[in-house]
Design a protein around this motif. Structure first.
Motif, short mmCIF file in Angstrom:
data_model
loop_
_atom_site.label_atom_id
_atom_site.label_comp_id
_atom_site.label_asym_id
_atom_site.label_seq_id
_atom_site.Cartn_x
_atom_site.Cartn_y
_atom_site.Cartn_z
N ARG A 119 0.73 -1.36 0.04
CA ARG A 119 0.03 0.20 0.10
C ARG A 119 0.87 1.35 -0.10
O ARG A 119 1.57 1.24 0.78
CB ARG A 119 -0.90 -0.07 1.21
N THR A 120 0.71 2.24 -0.84
CA THR A 120 1.34 3.38 -0.79
C THR A 120 0.49 4.39 -0.61
O THR A 120 -0.87 4.40 -0.68
CB THR A 120 2.16 3.73 -2.20
N PHE A 121 1.10 5.75 -0.58
CA PHE A 121 0.37 7.08 -0.39
C PHE A 121 1.19 8.12 -1.28
O PHE A 121 2.03 7.85 -1.81
CB PHE A 121 0.37 7.44 0.86
N ASP A 122 -0.02 9.07 -1.36
CA ASP A 122 0.64 10.18 -2.38
C ASP A 122 1.78 10.92 -1.74
O ASP A 122 1.65 12.16 -1.61
CB ASP A 122 -0.43 10.93 -2.72
N ILE A 123 3.01 10.34 -1.65
CA ILE A 123 4.08 11.14 -0.99
C ILE A 123 4.95 11.42 -2.10
O ILE A 123 5.34 10.41 -2.68
CB ILE A 123 4.70 10.26 0.28
N GLY A 157 7.90 11.48 -4.16
CA GLY A 157 9.18 10.62 -4.47
C GLY A 157 9.10 9.05 -4.13
O GLY A 157 10.02 8.24 -4.42
N LEU A 158 7.90 8.67 -3.54
CA LEU A 158 7.90 7.45 -2.97
C LEU A 158 7.74 6.28 -4.09
O LEU A 158 8.65 5.23 -4.01
CB LEU A 158 6.48 7.24 -2.23
N ALA A 159 6.92 6.78 -5.27
CA ALA A 159 6.70 5.75 -6.29
C ALA A 159 8.43 5.19 -6.97
O ALA A 159 8.58 4.32 -7.38
CB ALA A 159 5.88 6.10 -7.35
N GLU A 160 9.10 6.42 -7.03
CA GLU A 160 10.35 6.09 -7.81
C GLU A 160 11.55 5.54 -6.61
O GLU A 160 12.25 5.01 -6.95
CB GLU A 160 10.89 7.53 -8.27
N SER A 179 5.82 9.70 10.12
CA SER A 179 5.95 9.11 8.70
C SER A 179 6.83 9.68 7.88
O SER A 179 7.65 10.75 8.07
CB SER A 179 4.53 9.00 8.04
N VAL A 180 6.77 9.43 6.53
CA VAL A 180 7.73 10.07 5.57
C VAL A 180 7.03 11.19 4.93
O VAL A 180 5.89 10.94 4.47
CB VAL A 180 8.24 9.07 4.57
N ALA A 181 7.79 12.48 4.70
CA ALA A 181 6.85 13.67 4.10
C ALA A 181 7.30 13.45 2.59
O ALA A 181 6.44 13.92 1.77
CB ALA A 181 7.40 14.89 4.78
N SER A 182 8.67 13.25 2.42
CA SER A 182 9.10 12.91 1.15
C SER A 182 10.39 11.93 1.00
O SER A 182 11.09 11.94 1.90
CB SER A 182 9.38 14.32 0.30
N VAL A 183 10.60 11.73 -0.37
CA VAL A 183 12.03 11.09 -0.28
C VAL A 183 12.42 11.26 -1.78
O VAL A 183 11.73 11.65 -2.92
CB VAL A 183 11.62 9.49 -0.36
N ASP A 184 14.03 11.39 -1.80
CA ASP A 184 14.49 11.56 -3.37
C ASP A 184 15.74 10.58 -3.14
O ASP A 184 15.98 9.82 -2.25
CB ASP A 184 14.91 13.27 -3.66
N GLU A 185 16.52 10.85 -4.08
CA GLU A 185 17.56 9.72 -4.38
C GLU A 185 18.67 9.64 -3.21
O GLU A 185 19.33 8.63 -2.73
CB GLU A 185 18.36 10.14 -5.61
N LYS A 186 18.76 10.92 -2.29
CA LYS A 186 19.61 11.07 -1.58
C LYS A 186 19.23 11.27 -0.06
O LYS A 186 19.88 11.35 0.93
CB LYS A 186 20.54 12.01 -1.80
N THR A 187 17.99 11.39 0.12
CA THR A 187 17.58 11.74 1.51
C THR A 187 15.93 11.31 1.75
O THR A 187 15.20 11.33 0.82
CB THR A 187 17.44 13.40 1.70
N VAL A 188 15.62 11.10 2.97
CA VAL A 188 14.38 10.75 3.46
C VAL A 188 13.91 11.91 4.41
O VAL A 188 14.76 12.17 5.22
CB VAL A 188 14.33 9.27 4.01
N THR A 189 12.85 12.51 4.09
CA THR A 189 12.42 13.70 4.93
C THR A 189 11.25 13.21 5.91
O THR A 189 10.33 12.69 5.19
CB THR A 189 12.09 14.97 4.15
N GLY A 216 14.06 -1.47 -9.42
CA GLY A 216 13.40 -2.17 -8.11
C GLY A 216 12.28 -1.40 -7.56
O GLY A 216 12.21 -1.62 -6.47
N THR A 217 11.58 -0.40 -8.16
CA THR A 217 10.39 0.07 -7.72
C THR A 217 9.36 -0.87 -7.41
O THR A 217 9.31 -1.96 -8.10
CB THR A 217 10.01 1.39 -8.66
N LEU A 218 8.18 -0.27 -6.82
CA LEU A 218 7.08 -1.32 -6.64
C LEU A 218 6.36 -1.61 -8.04
O LEU A 218 5.88 -2.68 -8.11
CB LEU A 218 6.05 -0.47 -5.65
N ARG A 219 6.51 -0.52 -8.91
CA ARG A 219 5.92 -0.72 -9.99
C ARG A 219 6.48 -1.96 -11.10
O ARG A 219 5.98 -2.82 -11.56
CB ARG A 219 5.96 0.54 -10.72
N ASP A 220 7.99 -1.96 -10.89
CA ASP A 220 8.78 -3.14 -11.46
C ASP A 220 8.40 -4.33 -11.04
O ASP A 220 8.37 -5.41 -11.84
CB ASP A 220 10.32 -2.73 -11.19
#
Ligand SMILES: Cc1cc2nc3c(=O)[nH]c(=O)nc-3n(C[C@H](O)[C@H](O)[C@H](O)COP(=O)(O)OP(=O)(O)OC[C@H]3O[C@@H](n4cnc5c(N)ncnc54)[C@H](O)[C@@H]3O)c2cc1C
Length: 453
Positions: free
Chosen positions: A109-113, A115-118, A232-242, A419-423
């Protein structure tokens, strides 16, 4: 039968036993040739078990009766009674049915956060467990090779979201992997390795009760895992998790295990759902859809044993495998004009393996933690494995790992995938109703003109 998980295989095996070849032709539509024993997946990621040991061959346990179509169902025309299957070679084929049993399980289960999908990685499929193992070992290799202190620290920080049993086991087992691995990486400072377990809920594994939840928290904290609850997680990118509490964690790893959602196939039916799961009767047939049954994680099966109005069974293997047998019995009853029965099962409790010699378990209401809890957890899963070959593989792996440890080898097989959830969970593989009708048009014509099948 759609799906070869706990529910699907439980149902097919029972049908094979109870129906003669003259009574029924059984077809299993499954993209994989194995039934995945999901509760042991964190141990695959940790390298305690090999992937093969939790992938139970469909062909070994079959009585060579069921026809297996290697592919996933991407759409269903319930009026024409036809499934559209995308085979593993990418072709579309159609399969007619008289009775359809839907057991496609769930996806992460995912949410609209942002960077999460990527950037989030799941723990729901064998590929994801193997991918995460490779990814974690790759971070150790890259940190070891780097002279940049900041990069080292970021690569050695791992974030797991989800304080249910799946997330807790994953964080605990993988933390042990990195803890034990550092002796093979003399250049790495062990104090740089940081594991975070994050959950928006105020407690870990609330289904275990306050005492065991606190025991699990204690075990994790003593191991050095930082548990953040109410966050929880507010956002995520390649190098950080906020995080939602404002912390910005430099990290290259976000493992997302924040619950499950019914397979997207369920949403394509246009039938009534409850929290995304297909609404079924207590006998597990789908109201308004002739000949369709549904069960397991994909269905909202009423939990009659709970005695509360509106309660539905939790998405667990414990229920799914029992529902499989119950649906088979009801289907046989229907075919023979006998009475169908409502599904009821009283929960037996939960067992959680935290790796090493740790665990928390509540079998039949008895609260255990530490080594006894782990022994119960492993004993339960071992007994529940369906084939003797799987039992032998798992036991041998446990013994070998206890004696010889891990070699921390990256296989590299999945290195070219993001390696994303979509993959790995194929969450966007489904057809629209119009596309389904394009594939099943000829059957609809036959139905419309009075032709049967
Ligand atoms: C890490 C982890 C730990 C867990 N630990 C426990 C535990 O300790 N105890 C417990 O009771 N439960 C546990 N669970 C939950 C349990 O695994 C699930 O509730 C159970 O697997 C549900 O069974 P199912 O048959 O509905 O789905 P699954 O077992 O997931 O099977 C679904 C099958 O359908 C297939 N499929 C999916 N889409 C399609 C499609 N479109 N067409 C054809 N086939 C399709 C899938 O490939 C899969 O083979 C755990 C889950 C995870 C992820």
């Amino acid at each position: 039968m759609v799906g070869a998980g706990f529910a699907g295989v439980g149902c097919v095996r029972r049908l094979e036993r109870r129906l003669t070849e003259r009574e029924a032709v059984i077809t299993l539509l499954s993209p994989f040739s194995y039934q995945l024993y999901l509760p042991l997946l964190p141990q695959v990621a940790a390298g305690v078990l090999t992937p093969q040991s939790v992938a139970l061959s469909l062909r070994r346990s079959q009585r060579h009766r069921t026809r297996i179509v290697p592919g996933g169902v991407v759409g269903i025309d319930t009026a024409a009674k036809v499934c559209v299957v995308r085979t593993i070679s990418g072709e579309f084929v159609t399969e007619e049915y008289d009775h359809l049993v839907l057991a496609p399980g769930s996806v992460t289960r995912t949410f609209d956060i942002p960077g999460l999908a990527e950037h989030a990685r799941g723990m729901k499929t064998l590929a994801e467990a193997v991918y995460i193992r490779d990814h974690v070992i790759a971070q150790l290799d890259l940190a070891d090779a780097s002279d940049d202190e900041q990069e080292r620290a970021a690569r050695l920080r791992f974030v797991v979201v989800g304080g249910g049993y799946a997330g807790t086991e994953t964080a605990a087992c993988l933390q042990l992997l990195t803890h034990n691995a550092v002796k093979r990486y003399p250049r790495l400072d062990p104090s740089l390795i940081k594991w975070h377990l994050v959950d928006i809920a105020p407690k870990l594994m609330p289904e275990l009760g306050d005492k065991l939840g606190a025991a699990a928290l204690d075990i994790l904290t003593k191991r050095g895992i930082e548990v953040s609850l109410g966050v929880s997680v507010a956002s995520v990118d390649e190098k950080t998790v906020t995080l939602t509490d404002g912390r910005v964690l430099p990290s290259r790893t976000l493992i997302w295990t924040a619950g499950v959602a019914a397979s997207p196939l369920i949403g394509t039916l246009g039938s009534e759902t409850l929290r995304g799961r297909l609404v079924v009767s207590a006998e597990m047939d789908v109201p308004g859809l002739d000949g369709v049954w549904a069960l397991g994680d994909a269905a909202a099966v009423p939990d009659l044993a709970k005695g509360e109005a509106g309660a539905i069974c939790p998405p667990t293997a414990q229920h799914a495998m029992r529902q499989g047998k119950a649906v088979a019995d009801n289907l046989v009853a229907k075919l023979r004009g006998e009475r169908t029965r409502p599904y009821t099962h009283k929960d037996l409790g939960l067992v959680v393996d935290l790796g090493g010699l740790d665990g928390v378990s509540k079998p039949l209401g008895v609260e255990l933690h530490g080594a006894p809890a782990q022994a119960v957890a492993r004993g339960y899963h071992w007994a529940a494995l369906r084939t003797n070959v799987a039992k032998t593989r798992v036991m041998t792996n446990w013994l070998l790992n206890a004696v010889a440890g891990d070699d921390y080898v990256r296989t590299g097989f999945l290195a070219s995938k993001a390696g994303t959830l979509r993959d790995f969970e194929y969450t966007d593989a489904y057809l629209t109703p119009e596309q389904v009708r394009e594939h099943t048009g000829s059957f609809r014509g036959a139905v419309g003109s009075g032709g049967g099948h």
